[in-house]
Scaffold this motif. Structure first.
Motif, PDB file in Angstrom:
ATOM      1  N   THR A  20       0.828  -1.194   0.000  1.00  0.00           N
ATOM      2  CA  THR A  20       0.000   0.000   0.000  1.00  0.00           C
ATOM      3  C   THR A  20       0.866   1.248   0.000  1.00  0.00           C
ATOM      4  O   THR A  20       2.036   1.200   0.395  1.00  0.00           O
ATOM      5  CB  THR A  20      -0.927   0.005   1.223  1.00  0.00           C
TER       6      THR A  20
ATOM      7  N   ASP B 106      -0.341   3.974   1.537  1.00  0.00           N
ATOM      8  CA  ASP B 106      -0.882   4.744   2.644  1.00  0.00           C
ATOM      9  C   ASP B 106       0.198   5.020   3.686  1.00  0.00           C
ATOM     10  O   ASP B 106       0.760   4.094   4.261  1.00  0.00           O
ATOM     11  CB  ASP B 106      -2.032   3.957   3.275  1.00  0.00           C
ATOM     12  N   PRO B 107       0.552   6.295   3.908  1.00  0.00           N
ATOM     13  CA  PRO B 107       1.670   6.573   4.836  1.00  0.00           C
ATOM     14  C   PRO B 107       1.370   6.156   6.265  1.00  0.00           C
ATOM     15  O   PRO B 107       2.289   5.730   6.984  1.00  0.00           O
ATOM     16  CB  PRO B 107       1.851   8.095   4.727  1.00  0.00           C
ATOM     17  N   ILE B 108       0.090   6.258   6.687  1.00  0.00           N
ATOM     18  CA  ILE B 108      -0.235   5.884   8.069  1.00  0.00           C
ATOM     19  C   ILE B 108       0.042   4.402   8.277  1.00  0.00           C
ATOM     20  O   ILE B 108       0.725   3.986   9.231  1.00  0.00           O
ATOM     21  CB  ILE B 108      -1.713   6.198   8.363  1.00  0.00           C
ATOM     22  N   LEU B 109      -0.459   3.595   7.341  1.00  0.00           N
ATOM     23  CA  LEU B 109      -0.284   2.151   7.462  1.00  0.00           C
ATOM     24  C   LEU B 109       1.184   1.759   7.435  1.00  0.00           C
ATOM     25  O   LEU B 109       1.655   0.949   8.233  1.00  0.00           O
ATOM     26  CB  LEU B 109      -1.044   1.475   6.313  1.00  0.00           C
ATOM     27  N   ARG B 110       1.925   2.409   6.508  1.00  0.00           N
ATOM     28  CA  ARG B 110       3.348   2.059   6.384  1.00  0.00           C
ATOM     29  C   ARG B 110       4.113   2.425   7.651  1.00  0.00           C
ATOM     30  O   ARG B 110       4.926   1.638   8.144  1.00  0.00           O
ATOM     31  CB  ARG B 110       3.956   2.783   5.180  1.00  0.00           C
ATOM     32  N   THR B 111       3.833   3.623   8.200  1.00  0.00           N
ATOM     33  CA  THR B 111       4.553   4.046   9.410  1.00  0.00           C
ATOM     34  C   THR B 111       4.212   3.153  10.587  1.00  0.00           C
ATOM     35  O   THR B 111       5.100   2.704  11.324  1.00  0.00           O
ATOM     36  CB  THR B 111       4.202   5.510   9.740  1.00  0.00           C
ATOM     37  N   VAL B 112       2.907   2.870  10.749  1.00  0.00           N
ATOM     38  CA  VAL B 112       2.503   2.046  11.887  1.00  0.00           C
ATOM     39  C   VAL B 112       3.098   0.652  11.765  1.00  0.00           C
ATOM     40  O   VAL B 112       3.613   0.089  12.744  1.00  0.00           O
ATOM     41  CB  VAL B 112       0.958   1.988  11.989  1.00  0.00           C
TER      42      VAL B 112
END
Lengths: 240, 120
Positions: free
Chosen positions: A101, A103-109
């Motif tokens: 993905t 999605d930066p949120i998903l990648r960071t988390v």
């Protein structure tokens, strides 16, 4: 209509099950037939026999280690069968592969969470003989971290490290490790998969390095289950 | 009154049986193969709940046998059996799903009725 015979069958099964339940002892009663002398023996053996406090680990890796070897074989065969069915197909995932993905949120988390998940998995695997958990539970957590990684970042970046070929290798080697530990018991003058009887050092009960063959087998099973989970995901996702 | 008390004292078994029946119903009445697999997994969950419930005794602790004297521990044997059951469940689910993926690629459908018609 298949609903009428299905409902009839369901009613029959429900009738039998409810009758059986009505005869069963109430939930939480101590004095039930399933709690017999076998369980007492498993719960309170000679401390020299296994050297681990976790009674479930005692059962699955010592008293019934043959059973667990069969279980490991079942997992092995399941992955092999899934691979045999799925390998080399231009499937629906080939046109729409698992790419991860943006999605930066998903990648960071995911980047933050995965190391902790893996450390926890290693803790659960290595402490399986002194606390709840063990090879199977910890291996599933470790495999779950791989699946999370593949979902978020896609197989592209990790293709070399997390390939089905490597997973299969880890699976085969850990199965071999299990059998070698068992043969070690035979070699030391006791039966196949013997632990204390073969003279594996039991250590101090409750310490990390204790339990002899139980600890060794638990380590192998943890790696094996992790490889199985990651492998099944890779095969179902169309990697080969 | 007595019956309802008896049922209440066996609530875990009741829930386990209900889960089993929900799974069986799903397997029998849905024609989608994925839903059949889901039904099978729900049935397995019911059985695991039943087995683990058998092993529990009131006030019993997890069977880590180093927590002092006079403590009741849960039955470790059923936990070990449930572990075996979970492994078998995972294996059968994985193999079934891979067969379903292959079937979908060959036939383009997951509906049992349509697959039946394709065969004839």
């Amino acid at each position: 209509m298949r609903h009428v015979p299905a409902l009839l069958l369901l009613l029959m099964v429900a009738y039998v099950l409810f009758l059986t339940m009505a005869e069963a002892p109430a939930f939480g009663v101590v004095d039930v037939p399933s709690r017999n002398l076998v369980v007492d023996r498993y719960l309170d053996p000679d401390p020299e026999e296994t050297g681990v406090p976790n009674a479930v680990a005692r059962i699955i890796f010592d008293y019934r280690a043959h059973d667990t070897l069969g279980e490991a074989t079942v997992l092995f065969v399941a992955v092999g069968a899934a691979a045999a069915v799925l390998v080399g197909r231009p499937g629906p995932f080939a046109t729409r592969p698992v790419t991860g993905t943006d999605d930066p949120i998903l990648r960071t988390v995911a980047r933050l969470v995965i190391p902790f998940v893996q450390v926890y998995a290693v803790y659960v695997i290595t402490h399986g003989h002194v606390s709840p958990g063990g090879g199977f539970a910890g291996g599933t957590i470790l495999g779950g971290s791989f699946v999370l990684y593949l979902f978020v970042f896609g197989p592209g970046r990790a293709a070399r490290k997390l390939s089905p070929a490597r997973g299969e290798m880890v699976e085969g080697l850990t199965a071999l490790w299990y059998i070698l530990v068992g043969l070690g018991g035979l070699l030391l003058g006791a039966s196949f998969l013997a632990n204390a009887a073969a003279g594996f050092p039991l250590g101090v009960p409750g310490k990390l390095l204790s339990g002899g063959a139980i600890w060794l087998i638990g380590l192998g099973i943890g790696l094996k289950v992790a490889a199985t989970v990651a492998n099944l995901f890779l095969h179902l996702a169309g990697e080969s | 009154m007595e019956i309802s008390l008896g049922l209440f004292l066996r609530l875990n078994y009741l829930v386990a049986i209900t889960l089993f029946l929900i799974g069986l119903h799903t397997m029998l009445t849905h024609s989608n193969l994925i839903k059949k697999v889901m039904g099978m997994n729900i049935m397995e969950t019911g059985i695991f709940l039943f087995l683990v419930s058998i092993g529990y005794a009131r006030q019993s602790l997890a069977p880590i046998v180093d927590q002092g004297d006079g403590v009741i521990y849960a039955n470790p044997l059923v936990s070990a059996i449930v572990l075996t059951g979970i492994v078998i469940a995972v294996s059968t689910t994985a193999y079934t799903l891979s067969m379903i993926v292959k079937l979908y690629e060959r036939c383009g459908t997951l509906d049992v009725d349509r697959l039946e018609r394709l065969r004839t």
